[in-house]
Design an enzyme around this catalytic site. Sequence first.
Site, PDB file in Angstrom:
ATOM      1  N   THR A 186      -5.561  13.102   4.242  1.00 14.15           N
ATOM      2  CA  THR A 186      -4.133  13.408   4.365  1.00 14.15           C
ATOM      3  C   THR A 186      -3.782  14.563   3.435  1.00 14.15           C
ATOM      4  O   THR A 186      -4.394  14.718   2.392  1.00 14.15           O
ATOM      5  CB  THR A 186      -3.372  12.136   3.940  1.00 14.15           C
ATOM      6  OG1 THR A 186      -3.584  11.161   4.954  1.00 14.15           O
ATOM      7  CG2 THR A 186      -1.898  12.360   3.746  1.00 14.15           C
ATOM      8  N   ARG A 214       0.856   2.258  14.929  1.00 15.01           N
ATOM      9  CA  ARG A 214       0.919   1.998  13.476  1.00 15.01           C
ATOM     10  C   ARG A 214       1.557   3.191  12.754  1.00 15.01           C
ATOM     11  O   ARG A 214       1.233   4.334  12.997  1.00 15.01           O
ATOM     12  CB  ARG A 214      -0.494   1.758  12.949  1.00 15.01           C
ATOM     13  CG  ARG A 214      -0.590   1.530  11.429  1.00 15.01           C
ATOM     14  CD  ARG A 214      -0.951   2.801  10.679  1.00 15.01           C
ATOM     15  NE  ARG A 214      -1.235   2.536   9.270  1.00 15.01           N
ATOM     16  CZ  ARG A 214      -1.459   3.489   8.365  1.00 15.01           C
ATOM     17  NH1 ARG A 214      -1.401   4.749   8.706  1.00 15.01           N
ATOM     18  NH2 ARG A 214      -1.699   3.186   7.116  1.00 15.01           N
ATOM     19  N   ILE A 215       2.455   2.901  11.850  1.00 13.16           N
ATOM     20  CA  ILE A 215       3.074   3.945  11.028  1.00 13.16           C
ATOM     21  C   ILE A 215       2.686   3.669   9.580  1.00 13.16           C
ATOM     22  O   ILE A 215       2.777   2.534   9.108  1.00 13.16           O
ATOM     23  CB  ILE A 215       4.607   3.939  11.221  1.00 13.16           C
ATOM     24  CG1 ILE A 215       4.930   4.390  12.654  1.00 13.16           C
ATOM     25  CG2 ILE A 215       5.287   4.842  10.198  1.00 13.16           C
ATOM     26  CD1 ILE A 215       6.374   4.218  13.061  1.00 13.16           C
ATOM     27  N   GLY A 216       2.216   4.693   8.893  1.00 16.01           N
ATOM     28  CA  GLY A 216       1.786   4.532   7.501  1.00 16.01           C
ATOM     29  C   GLY A 216       2.860   4.944   6.524  1.00 16.01           C
ATOM     30  O   GLY A 216       4.051   4.978   6.848  1.00 16.01           O
ATOM     31  N   ASP A 217       2.431   5.258   5.309  1.00 13.29           N
ATOM     32  CA  ASP A 217       3.370   5.599   4.239  1.00 13.29           C
ATOM     33  C   ASP A 217       3.864   7.042   4.305  1.00 13.29           C
ATOM     34  O   ASP A 217       4.943   7.354   3.801  1.00 13.29           O
ATOM     35  CB  ASP A 217       2.680   5.423   2.878  1.00 13.29           C
ATOM     36  CG  ASP A 217       1.439   6.312   2.784  1.00 13.29           C
ATOM     37  OD1 ASP A 217       0.526   6.151   3.622  1.00 13.29           O
ATOM     38  OD2 ASP A 217       1.396   7.189   1.906  1.00 13.29           O
ATOM     39  N   GLY A 237      -3.534   7.693   0.325  1.00 11.22           N
ATOM     40  CA  GLY A 237      -4.329   6.491   0.107  1.00 11.22           C
ATOM     41  C   GLY A 237      -4.064   5.501   1.225  1.00 11.22           C
ATOM     42  O   GLY A 237      -3.736   5.900   2.349  1.00 11.22           O
ATOM     43  N   LYS A 238      -4.188   4.209   0.919  1.00 18.10           N
ATOM     44  CA  LYS A 238      -3.985   3.184   1.949  1.00 18.10           C
ATOM     45  C   LYS A 238      -2.487   2.964   2.161  1.00 18.10           C
ATOM     46  O   LYS A 238      -1.788   2.418   1.295  1.00 18.10           O
ATOM     47  CB  LYS A 238      -4.666   1.889   1.547  1.00 18.10           C
ATOM     48  CG  LYS A 238      -6.175   2.089   1.520  1.00 18.10           C
ATOM     49  CD  LYS A 238      -6.950   0.812   1.348  1.00 18.10           C
ATOM     50  CE  LYS A 238      -8.444   1.120   1.418  1.00 18.10           C
ATOM     51  NZ  LYS A 238      -9.247   0.384   0.458  1.00 18.10           N
ATOM     52  N   GLY A 239      -2.033   3.388   3.319  1.00 16.56           N
ATOM     53  CA  GLY A 239      -0.606   3.407   3.596  1.00 16.56           C
ATOM     54  C   GLY A 239       0.095   2.086   3.358  1.00 16.56           C
ATOM     55  O   GLY A 239       1.200   2.049   2.791  1.00 16.56           O
TER      56      GLY A 239
HETATM   57  N1  ASP Z   1      -1.779   7.357   3.508  1.00 11.77           N
HETATM   58  C1  ASP Z   1      -2.342   7.666   4.801  1.00 11.77           C
HETATM   59  C2  ASP Z   1      -2.056   6.518   5.746  1.00 11.77           C
HETATM   60  O1  ASP Z   1      -2.232   5.373   5.382  1.00 11.77           O
HETATM   61  C3  ASP Z   1      -3.806   7.939   4.760  1.00 11.77           C
HETATM   62  C4  ASP Z   1      -4.288   8.866   3.669  1.00 11.77           C
HETATM   63  O2  ASP Z   1      -3.587   9.134   2.714  1.00 11.77           O
HETATM   64  O3  ASP Z   1      -5.428   9.377   3.786  1.00 11.77           O
HETATM   65  O4  ASP Z   1      -1.698   6.771   6.861  1.00 11.77           O
END
Ligand code: ASP
Length: 315
Positions: A186, A214-217, A237-239
């Site tokens: 990202t 799915r929608i992330g952060d 990171g992990k959304g």
């Molecule tokens: N934060 C992003 C998501 O979870 C992924 C990433 O940062 O690489 O969609």
Amino acid sequence: MGWAIALHGGAGDIPRDLPQQRRQPREAALRHCLEIGVAAIKANKSPLDVVELVVRELENIPCFNAGRGSVLTNSGTVEMEASIMDGNTKRCGAVSGLTTVVNAVSLARLVMEKTPHIYLAFEGAEAFAREQGVETVDTSHFITPENIERLKQAKEANRVQIDYTQPMPKVEKEETIPNGDSQIGTVGCVAVDGNGNLATATSTGGLVNKMVGRIGDTPVIGAGTYANRFCAVSATGKGEAIIRATVARDVAALMEYKGISLEEAADYVIQECAPKGTAGLVAVSATGEVTMPFNTTGMFRACATEDGHREVEIW
Ligand code: ASP
């Protein structure tokens, strides 16, 4: 006091022995995008223009997980998302579920500037893109051989994964993939000018093998992206973990309510609040401080400040 800029190309479990052929293009891309941002700030472009410009450039480089390099959903499709925010006015825009838009970050800016809303997604966002005449291409443009291979591996391992998750593809396999790149991430950029005006933008394809829809952060204001008059933050990171920890907003809130420095606030959120191995961020403050903490193995990152400091790092 002075201008400052920082950008990232994703955080995650980046192997320390990352081969030179994968490391070098990313470092070169970070350096290139940093110089574009520095030149724009020096030319007195607004921080909002600077972050949009830099993120567009990052979206156009396929070794990052945004725009052309976006990772794929569990159906093999692409659903890109992005957001942008101006610190002084707290105006912001966000988009999700894009399948044809070349530069998601610019569509997010148009949502901010041309609609009464903040967040558009899926068909509505695509229709808005057409109405605004932004550049679109056939969705197949975003479905790269590298990302088809990444999806295959994620499915074989039966997991939804951040784009750096181990195990990485075997080298023999990789060499059969055009350009042979396995670590991508990202992207985001934050900037402050000499008058303390702040802006942030983040863009992504999300997680490999994510569910359709799915929608992330990244497009969630306050989670992956936030700016106020104290600081501008872009997270990666992990959304799901970043949303739970409201990472970007918490950094700004700690500065505003507790009166602590940018570095203390960002370290607290990344090292004490977000679960280990899940998050990193880049941030700048109104007074020109920069910080780039992460609790993952690494984060592709770069920054520059008016006093001549330059940094391009991974671990
Ligand atoms: N934060 C992003 C998501 O979870 C992924 C990433 O940062 O690489 O969609």
